[in-house]
Design an enzyme around this catalytic site. Structure first.
Site, mmCIF file in Angstrom:
data_model
loop_
_atom_site.group_PDB
_atom_site.id
_atom_site.type_symbol
_atom_site.label_atom_id
_atom_site.label_comp_id
_atom_site.label_asym_id
_atom_site.label_seq_id
_atom_site.Cartn_x
_atom_site.Cartn_y
_atom_site.Cartn_z
ATOM 1 N N ARG A 303 0.856 -1.186 0.000
ATOM 2 C CA ARG A 303 0.000 0.000 0.000
ATOM 3 C C ARG A 303 0.892 1.235 0.000
ATOM 4 O O ARG A 303 1.867 1.314 0.746
ATOM 5 C CB ARG A 303 -0.912 0.020 1.228
ATOM 6 C CG ARG A 303 -2.067 -0.968 1.152
ATOM 7 C CD ARG A 303 -3.089 -0.505 0.114
ATOM 8 N NE ARG A 303 -4.192 -1.432 -0.030
ATOM 9 C CZ ARG A 303 -4.237 -2.408 -0.921
ATOM 10 N NH1 ARG A 303 -3.198 -2.608 -1.724
ATOM 11 N NH2 ARG A 303 -5.288 -3.189 -1.014
ATOM 12 N N GLU A 332 -3.576 7.587 -6.001
ATOM 13 C CA GLU A 332 -3.534 6.859 -7.268
ATOM 14 C C GLU A 332 -4.654 7.355 -8.186
ATOM 15 O O GLU A 332 -5.821 7.374 -7.782
ATOM 16 C CB GLU A 332 -3.676 5.348 -7.011
ATOM 17 C CG GLU A 332 -2.471 4.770 -6.272
ATOM 18 C CD GLU A 332 -2.545 3.255 -6.100
ATOM 19 O OE1 GLU A 332 -3.538 2.642 -6.566
ATOM 20 O OE2 GLU A 332 -1.618 2.697 -5.515
ATOM 21 N N HIS A 351 0.103 0.124 -10.197
ATOM 22 C CA HIS A 351 -0.651 -0.822 -9.352
ATOM 23 C C HIS A 351 -0.993 -2.099 -10.143
ATOM 24 O O HIS A 351 -2.148 -2.467 -10.319
ATOM 25 C CB HIS A 351 -1.930 -0.180 -8.822
ATOM 26 C CG HIS A 351 -2.408 -0.805 -7.535
ATOM 27 N ND1 HIS A 351 -3.013 -0.084 -6.535
ATOM 28 C CD2 HIS A 351 -2.376 -2.097 -7.089
ATOM 29 C CE1 HIS A 351 -3.324 -0.890 -5.532
ATOM 30 N NE2 HIS A 351 -2.952 -2.118 -5.855
#
Length: 615
Positions: A303, A332, A351
């Site tokens: 994370r 993000e 990601h």
């Protein structure tokens, strides 16, 4: 025989109000009819969903019932893209609404029409979402591992189960971590960009070998342990820090568990695999970077929030951190002018940890199965806001779960209104050792039985303790140890409610509290004691309890009244203290008798009191 109190809920300032108000949920018409299917199995009784409810008032003359079509499909909102295999499973079971890129306001508007919600990491499931559902939302499925975008506290308060998909993308995330590790150590991203820019700078991009280097895995869960396995295969020395990881599991794959400080000071490479919690937020910061070896390399596929990104830029600039490979970020997507993203010593991916074809399909299937199972009433093994009860324990306790809820429902219907129920004592008679009997499910079902008939709250294993506390209801548990074989988990369950009046005085024990006791016989729950009277009542359908003078012909008189009114009797049972004194007669009925029928029973001269109880 000995008894020991083992646990109790925390008491709040209010008490359980017995006035049956607001029985009908706001999304169900008061004129609709709702009944429970007799085919519901044990596990569905743990989770009561908005389309399968039964609620009754507790007076013999006035009853509210709610019903809906049990065949109606639930509605599942899929708020982010999901693999086709998972969608196919969902569509075969429910009405599926695929609505992506919803604003918070749009999500709150839609959610009141949905029984389940599936998200990935981009959708915030806030308290406002749960409040906007008005009690209908029963399951939130997180297609992935992390659940930091879901307000677990609000979910639990609203009785909503949260499930995730922690296994399907484990390998993909671990492989991506290793890919970043190797790419970073050999400057792959920078060299690729250089060549494509027309350069040929071999000396600039000399890398470092992984063999013999120390990798510190921070967070030794599913992904962390898989990264460790692969790093061992690359010849690395692997240490790990995780305060919750068992040392024997780490030793089994040749990994040494160390303290946080040791991990920081010994590592040549650090790979992050912890969840984002208040304790892990900005875990890597200026202070912790200062404790690392100069030239350490960092990989993050966990994370973004676990790293203070501004501090990481400073550590890169100073040379404390020689390189970083990042798949996740605090924001993000990151800002286009992010100093971290643009830093020449940073390798960045958008990601992609779970982004393999196999993982995407696997996650979709795993979360679809978990959500469908939860809507069917099954306690998913991936539930993150409910106590985990092993499947074998649930199976063994199955008949006692049903008994627990029915005893709770009977007990609360015996309480006369006007005063609040503040405490309930539950006794479990068992030959099992204290650590060999998990009563959490039983306590939840007793709470469900006590609260649901007199409120609009739907209780399940997720919110039982919270709901009891919120209403000032303290439930204490007592274990009554018996001699004999521990083959069966329980001999009997007893419920006592003190300091209240009873609608049926015979339910008051010699010590002054409402007391009910039940057992399971051949898999069927039975009521075996009411107050001081021994009875033998199968807990099916509804029951009329009568206290009478013990004399011949009473069964015939009551049976005749019911027969004349076309009320079908399923059984009759009589318990008495001594011949020709007083007795309690229990009559099982398939339909609820009218107030006129009940009045006729009450007018039989030898009947001293009676009460109708709806199960």
């Amino acid at each position: 025989m000995a008894a020991t109190t083992i646990s109790s809920s925390i008491v709040s300032k209010t008490s359980l109000n017995l006035k049956p108000k607001s029985l009908i949920p706001p999304h169900i018409s008061p004129n609709s009819q709702l009944s429970l299917s007799s085919k519901l199995s044990l596990i569905p009784s743990i989770f009561l969903f908005s389309h399968i409810h039964q609620i009754s008032a507790i007076t013999p003359t006035k009853k509210f019932t709610i019903s809906a079509n049990l065949d109606a499909k639930p509605t599942i909102l899929v708020a982010e893209k999901l693999g086709d295999a998972g969608l196919d499973l969902l569509k075969a079971y429910a009405n599926v609404d695929c609505s992506y890129n919803l604003s918070p306001e749009e999500l709150c508007t839609k959610i009141s029409l949905c029984d389940a919600l599936i998200v990935r990491s981009g959708t915030k499931v806030t308290r406002e979402v749960f409040e906007s559902s008005h009690g209908r939302l029963k399951v939130v499925g997180r297609a992935g591992v992390g659940i930091d975008n879901v307000d677990l506290g609000a979910a639990t308060e609203h009785g909503c189960l949260v499930v995730n998909a922690p296994t399907a993308n484990t390998i993909a995330a671990a492989e991506h971590g290793i890919a970043l590790l190797t790419a970073m150590s050999r400057n792959i991203a920078q060299a690729d960009a250089s060549v494509k820019a027309g350069e040929w700078k071999r000396s600039k991009y000399v890398g470092v070998s992984l063999v013999g280097k120390t990798l510190a895995v921070m967070g030794f869960g599913k992904v962390g342990s898989e990264v460790a396995r692969r790093a061992k295969g690359l010849g690395m020395h692997v240490i790990a820090h995780d305060p919750y990881a068992p040392a024997d599991r780490a030793r089994a794959i040749g990994v040494e568990l160390v303290s946080f400080e040791d991990a920081l000071s010994k590592a040549d490479f650090i790979s992050l695999h912890m969840p984002l919690t208040p304790a892990t937020t900005k875990m890597l910061n200026d202070e912790t970077f200062a404790k690392m070896k100069k030239g350490v390399m960092i990989v993050n596929v966990a994370r973004g929030g676990v790293i203070d990104e501004d501090a990481l830029v400073r550590a890169l600039d100073s040379g404390i951190v020689s390189q970083a490979a990042l798949d996740v970020f605090t924001q993000e997507p990151p800002a286009k002018d992010s100093k971290l993203i643009l830093h020449e010593k940073v390798t960045a991916t958008p990601h992609l940890g779970a982004s393999t074809m196999e993982a995407q399909e696997g996650v979709a299937i795993e979360i679809a199965e978990a959500v469908i199972g939860a809507l069917n009433g099954e306690l998913a093994s991936t539930a993150v806001n409910a106590p985990m009860v092993p499947a074998e324990v649930l199976n063994e306790l199955k008949p006692f779960v049903e008994l627990s809820e029915k005893l709770g429902r009977l007990a609360i219907q015996l309480v006369a209104g006007g005063s609040g129920v503040k405490s309930v004592k539950v006794g479990y008679a068992t030959s099992r050792a204290p650590d060999d009997l998990d009563t959490r499910v039983l306590r939840a079902m007793i709470t469900k039985g006590l609260i649901e008939p007199i409120s609009s709250t739907f209780v399940n294993l997720v919110n039982a303790d919270f709901t009891a506390k919120q209403r000032g209801l303290r439930i204490t548990e007592e274990r009554i140890l018996l001699d004999g074989s521990p083959e069966s988990p329980l001999d009997s369950i007893q419920i006592q409610i003190a300091n209240v009046e009873s609608k049926f005085a015979s339910a008051i024990s010699d010590s002054g509290e409402i007391r009910l006791q039940g057992k399971v016989k051949d898999g069927v729950p039975y009521l075996t004691k009411v107050g001081s009277f021994e009875v033998d009542i199968s807990l099916e359908g509804s029951i009329i309890l009568c206290r009478q003078v013990d004399q011949p012909g009473m069964i015939g008189k009551v049976g005749s009244v019911l027969g004349e009114e076309n009320v079908n009797v399923s059984f009759m049972s009589v318990g008495r203290l001594a011949p020709r004194t007083h007795a309690v007669m229990a009559i099982g009925v398939d339909e609820q008798p009218s107030s006129r029928v009940l009045k006729k029973i009450g007018n039989i001269p030898a009947i001293e009191e009676f009460v109708f109880l709806k199960l």
